[in-house]
Design a protein around this motif. Structure first.
Motif, short mmCIF file in Angstrom:
data_model
loop_
_atom_site.label_atom_id
_atom_site.label_comp_id
_atom_site.label_asym_id
_atom_site.label_seq_id
_atom_site.Cartn_x
_atom_site.Cartn_y
_atom_site.Cartn_z
N HIS A 132 0.80 -1.37 0.18
CA HIS A 132 0.18 -0.06 -0.33
C HIS A 132 0.58 0.71 0.10
CE1 HIS A 132 -3.48 -2.73 1.31
NE2 HIS A 132 -2.70 -3.15 1.92
N TYR A 160 0.06 5.04 0.73
CA TYR A 160 -1.27 6.10 1.51
C TYR A 160 -1.18 7.16 1.84
CZ TYR A 160 -0.08 4.02 5.98
OH TYR A 160 0.43 3.67 6.96
N THR A 173 -3.45 10.42 4.49
CA THR A 173 -4.98 10.20 5.78
C THR A 173 -5.09 11.91 4.96
OG1 THR A 173 -3.58 10.70 7.66
CG2 THR A 173 -4.57 8.39 7.91
N THR A 177 -3.88 -6.41 7.46
CA THR A 177 -3.36 -5.03 7.58
C THR A 177 -2.49 -4.10 8.15
OG1 THR A 177 -4.76 -5.46 5.60
CG2 THR A 177 -4.42 -3.29 5.95
N GLN A 210 -1.27 -0.52 8.24
CA GLN A 210 -1.49 1.00 7.97
C GLN A 210 -0.68 1.77 9.02
OE1 GLN A 210 -4.87 0.78 5.41
NE2 GLN A 210 -3.47 -0.08 3.59
N SER A 237 -14.02 -0.18 -2.27
CA SER A 237 -12.50 -0.09 -3.38
C SER A 237 -12.80 -0.44 -4.45
CB SER A 237 -11.91 -1.43 -2.66
OG SER A 237 -11.52 -1.43 -1.57
N TYR A 267 -8.08 0.76 -5.88
CA TYR A 267 -8.05 2.32 -4.71
C TYR A 267 -9.15 2.30 -3.86
CZ TYR A 267 -9.01 6.96 -3.82
OH TYR A 267 -9.02 7.99 -3.14
N TYR A 307 -8.95 6.98 4.86
CA TYR A 307 -8.21 7.08 4.29
C TYR A 307 -8.03 7.33 2.69
CZ TYR A 307 -5.01 3.97 7.84
OH TYR A 307 -4.27 3.77 8.79
N ARG A 308 -6.86 6.94 2.04
CA ARG A 308 -6.86 7.18 0.56
C ARG A 308 -5.45 6.40 0.36
NH1 ARG A 308 -10.73 9.67 2.00
NH2 ARG A 308 -11.84 11.79 1.55
N ILE A 309 -6.09 4.92 -0.36
CA ILE A 309 -4.75 4.08 -0.39
C ILE A 309 -5.33 3.45 -1.81
CG2 ILE A 309 -4.92 1.31 0.25
CD1 ILE A 309 -6.76 2.51 2.95
N SER A 328 -2.85 0.13 -3.40
CA SER A 328 -3.16 -0.97 -3.46
C SER A 328 -2.27 -1.70 -4.86
CB SER A 328 -3.41 -1.74 -2.38
OG SER A 328 -4.52 -1.19 -2.10
#
Length: 251
Positions: free
Chosen positions: A22, A24, A26, A68, A70, A168, A189, A217-219, A221
């Protein structure tokens, strides 16, 4: 539930290990907070398993179960604190999939697909450190739903959302490596919907420290899974055949 869905709607399913990396950050909920708290990008990872259920017409469902890791990296521009946090989650995306034929290399069956669906996660625990403007580092462990008691090694988080929801979407391709074994590679995303908490949810026994958990979050992957195919109807027929061939014991 998923294996019941396989038996009812599909004769085949695929299951196997899965992992993701990831990139990412925030996002602060309010613009004025973003001027005070500057969020930075971080790297994270997930590891677990994926289950794919193909349906007719190129549609299907993929669900994943991950551990996970993060976190967050937030710089307080007013007093120059940097809060670097690492959080652990149990995560479960549930994605509707649409696949299309794709001819890439001769003799290698390949398809491409896109996914879309909800992402559900539960916040397990966390740790991190705060760096002050005087180059002092204060490590901490996250403590949920407890009033501050003077412990300098605890980050107290109250009124937070440990169940978090997002959406997602991803695009990827799959390659049949051998008969019944498939590799999936996907760029995804995830747009977080649930905030970590409120503006005053975090407290630490460090002078002038403040944080704002009203962010999500803005992730981005890169996900990879290696899945093994199973034909439910064929397995049941083989079991019935074995039982039919088994000699009966005399009474």
């Amino acid at each position: 539930m998923w294996f019941s869905a396989v038996l009812v709607y599909s004769q085949e399913f695929r299951i196997g290990p899965a992992a993701a990396g990831h990139f990412y950050t925030t996002h602060m909920a309010e613009p004025e907070d973003a001027e005070v708290f500057n969020t930075r990008f971080k790297l994270g990872y997930s590891g677990g398993a994926a289950l794919s259920i193909p349906f007719k017409g190129g549609f299907g469902i993929q669900t994943e179960a991950y551990f996970t890791r993060q976190g967050r990296k937030v710089l307080d521009e007013e007093v120059l604190f940097t809060n670097t946090a690492t959080y652990d989650f149990i995560e479960m995306p549930i994605l509707l999939r649409r696949t299309f034929e794709f001819y890439w290399l001769e003799g290698i069956p390949t398809t491409w697909y896109f996914n879309f669906g909800p992402n559900v996660r539960y916040w397990l625990q966390g740790k991190g450190h705060v760096d002050t403007r005087d180059n002092i580092r204060v490590p901490y462990t996250v403590v949920f739903d407890k009033e501050q008691d003077g412990n300098f090694n605890n980050m107290y988080l109250n009124d937070v959302n440990r169940w978090m929801l997002g959406l997602s979407a991803g695009v990827g391709f799959s390659i049949d490596v051998t008969r019944g074994q498939t590799v999936f590679i996907e760029l995804r995303y995830t747009h977080g919907h649930t905030y970590f908490g409120d503006k005053e949810s975090a407290s630490l026994n460090v002078l002038e420290f403040k944080d704002n958990l009203k962010s999500n979050y803005r992730i981005f992957s890169l996900a990879v899974s290696y899945q093994f195919g199973f034909n439910v109807l064929k397995i049941m027929q083989q079991q019935n055949l074995k039982r039919a061939k088994k000699p009966k014991q005399p009474k």
